[in-house]
Scaffold this active site. Structure first.
Site, PDB file in Angstrom:
ATOM      1  N   THR A   1      34.415  23.359  12.699  1.00 43.47           N
ATOM      2  CA  THR A   1      34.566  24.769  12.328  1.00 43.47           C
ATOM      3  C   THR A   1      35.839  25.315  12.970  1.00 43.47           C
ATOM      4  O   THR A   1      36.081  25.109  14.152  1.00 43.47           O
ATOM      5  CB  THR A   1      33.357  25.599  12.809  1.00 43.47           C
ATOM      6  OG1 THR A   1      32.167  25.076  12.219  1.00 43.47           O
ATOM      7  CG2 THR A   1      33.507  27.060  12.417  1.00 43.47           C
TER       8      THR A   1
ATOM      9  N   HIS B   1      24.361  25.088  14.448  1.00 45.74           N
ATOM     10  CA  HIS B   1      24.596  24.791  13.030  1.00 45.74           C
ATOM     11  C   HIS B   1      23.899  25.777  12.093  1.00 45.74           C
ATOM     12  O   HIS B   1      23.635  25.459  10.930  1.00 45.74           O
ATOM     13  CB  HIS B   1      24.125  23.362  12.685  1.00 45.74           C
ATOM     14  CG  HIS B   1      24.839  22.297  13.446  1.00 45.74           C
ATOM     15  ND1 HIS B   1      24.421  20.976  13.442  1.00 45.74           N
ATOM     16  CD2 HIS B   1      25.945  22.326  14.245  1.00 45.74           C
ATOM     17  CE1 HIS B   1      25.221  20.259  14.199  1.00 45.74           C
ATOM     18  NE2 HIS B   1      26.155  21.060  14.695  1.00 45.74           N
TER      19      HIS B   1
ATOM     20  N   LEU C   1      32.331  26.867  19.157  1.00 41.83           N
ATOM     21  CA  LEU C   1      32.390  26.625  17.726  1.00 41.83           C
ATOM     22  C   LEU C   1      32.181  25.134  17.510  1.00 41.83           C
ATOM     23  O   LEU C   1      32.603  24.316  18.335  1.00 41.83           O
ATOM     24  CB  LEU C   1      33.751  27.027  17.138  1.00 41.83           C
ATOM     25  CG  LEU C   1      34.120  28.514  17.104  1.00 41.83           C
ATOM     26  CD1 LEU C   1      35.539  28.680  16.552  1.00 41.83           C
ATOM     27  CD2 LEU C   1      33.133  29.310  16.266  1.00 41.83           C
ATOM     28  N   ASP C   2      31.530  24.764  16.405  1.00 42.57           N
ATOM     29  CA  ASP C   2      31.387  23.350  16.083  1.00 42.57           C
ATOM     30  C   ASP C   2      32.763  22.699  15.987  1.00 42.57           C
ATOM     31  O   ASP C   2      33.763  23.364  15.670  1.00 42.57           O
ATOM     32  CB  ASP C   2      30.678  23.173  14.738  1.00 42.57           C
ATOM     33  CG  ASP C   2      29.213  23.571  14.786  1.00 42.57           C
ATOM     34  OD1 ASP C   2      28.676  23.716  15.902  1.00 42.57           O
ATOM     35  OD2 ASP C   2      28.614  23.729  13.707  1.00 42.57           O
ATOM     36  N   LYS C   3      32.797  21.420  16.216  1.00 42.04           N
ATOM     37  CA  LYS C   3      34.064  20.687  16.189  1.00 42.04           C
ATOM     38  C   LYS C   3      34.817  20.904  14.883  1.00 42.04           C
ATOM     39  O   LYS C   3      36.036  21.116  14.880  1.00 42.04           O
ATOM     40  CB  LYS C   3      33.801  19.193  16.398  1.00 42.04           C
ATOM     41  CG  LYS C   3      35.049  18.325  16.373  1.00 42.04           C
ATOM     42  CD  LYS C   3      34.711  16.867  16.617  1.00 42.04           C
ATOM     43  CE  LYS C   3      35.961  15.999  16.569  1.00 42.04           C
ATOM     44  NZ  LYS C   3      35.651  14.562  16.798  1.00 42.04           N
TER      45      LYS C   3
END
Length: 366
Positions: free
Chosen positions: A153, A249, A149-151
């Site tokens: 998110t 993304h 997961l993105d930082k």
């Protein structure tokens, strides 16, 4: 995985799209050192989609990595001990275990808070990967990451508790049988309440791969389903998102591309992505639910509660969280290569018919 004396082949999963080949080995085959990878590359034994590869090559989802047979273990005296990771503090261990929302013999699911990276990188020293020792519990080995997961998110993050489980889950992600539902607050309200965003994505030149953009010519196919759950006037909407592909993304770029950037996403929405009235400036994107086949033959289905900033924004905007309890996971299987070709042929045929009709219309007017 093949026997130790046979060539092995791996399919690049969606969550490994864009990473370097040497990083892929560090992530999935920890016992293969960089020196071995370099030697395999020099001697032509390491290949990606049949072509010779180098450690610095960037991987693309769906590519096939050909890995030579595992090398025989060195005598015990010749094996260099791996440097020990610094022990985790009591606070780090407690923090890691507080994130756990599901645990069984094969899997752990965390509710990752926003601001915590999944893996380390340049100037990133605090991450989930560095906390995995705290999540070994009674298992024999250290758990393994199988997606990211993105930082910024938050939400459900799956971790495998064995090499066998990691291989099983990775195959599910690469085969797109894993289902993920995200919640997001977006700027404005989409005119179409339930739609598909089908826009190819590529790394934006000049950003070092840190930013993506829509690229009709060079981009990779990327599809997202969205559904408006509730809206606060014309100011903002609460949407449910289901990615059918796993590009970097993807959800953030797709929503910005249709004119409704995710609240708090200054990277893709710039200044237009922030709300006034006390709404947090943090990213409002949350991995709400993950459903995936489990190695034991059952279904793993886990829901993650909202982080505090997201929950507070929902309350401030008057959204009723219970309205999102009946999410619409799309269970249609991914199209096969033959089905995609058939769709392309049908589309081409339709275009040709339309063009013939246009030519006849022009001729009639004359």
């Amino acid at each position: 995985m093949s026997a130790e004396n046979e060539v092995r082949q791996f399919i690049v999963a969606a969550d490994d799209d864009g990473i370097r080949l040497d990083r892929w080995f560090k992530r999935h085959l920890e016992d293969v050192s960089f020196n071995i990878v370099s030697r395999w590359a020099r001697t032509g034994q390491l290949r990606v989609d049949g072509a010779r590869a180098t450690p610095g090559d960037r991987l693309t989802e769906g590519q096939t990595i050909r890995v030579p047979p595992a090398e025989p273990a060195k005598p015990a005296a010749a094996v260099k001990a791996k440097p020990d990771r610094p022990p985790l503090s009591d606070d780090q261990t407690a923090f890691a275990r507080e994130m756990v929302i599901h645990k069984d013999a094969g899997a752990i699911v965390l509710n990752k808070p926003p601001g915590l990276a999944t893996q380390g990188g340049t100037k990133t020293f605090e991450h989930v990967d560095g906390l995995l020792d705290a999540l070994q519990f009674e298992a024999e080995g250290r758990p393994k990451l199988v997606h990211r997961l993105d930082k910024d998110t938050s939400g459900a993050l799956l971790i495998a508790r064995s090499a066998r489980a990691a291989a099983f889950f990775s195959k599910s992600f690469s085969g797109r049988t894993a289902k993920k539902i995200y919640w997001a607050l977006v700027m404005g309200v989409p005119e179409v309440e339930d739609g598909i965003i089908d826009l190819p994505l590529a790394k934006q030149p000049g950003t070092g791969g840190e930013k993506m953009h829509v690229d009709e010519k060079e981009g990779q196919p990327s599809r997202t389903r969205y559904r408006v759950i509730e809206q606060a006037g014309n100011r903002t909407a609460w949407v449910e998102l289901q990615p059918f592909t796993g590009r970097t993304h993807q959800l953030r770029v797709h929503m910005a591309a249709i004119g409704h950037p995710i609240v708090g996403d200054g990277k893709y929405g710039l200044q237009e992505a922030f709300l006034s009235g006390g709404i947090s400036r943090k990213l409002h994107l949350h991995s709400r639910r993950i459903r995936i086949d489990h190695p034991d033959g059952n279904k793993l289905d886990v829901t993650a509660e909202l982080p505090s900033h997201f929950a507070e924004s929902m309350k401030t905007l008057g959204f009723d969280e219970s309205l999102g309890n009946t999410d619409l996971i799309d269970d249609r299987p991914p199209l096969s290569r033959e089905q995609k070709k058939a769709q392309a042929r049908a589309h081409a045929k339709t275009v040709r018919k339309e063009r013939r009709g246009e030519r006849r219309s022009r001729g009639a007017k004359k």
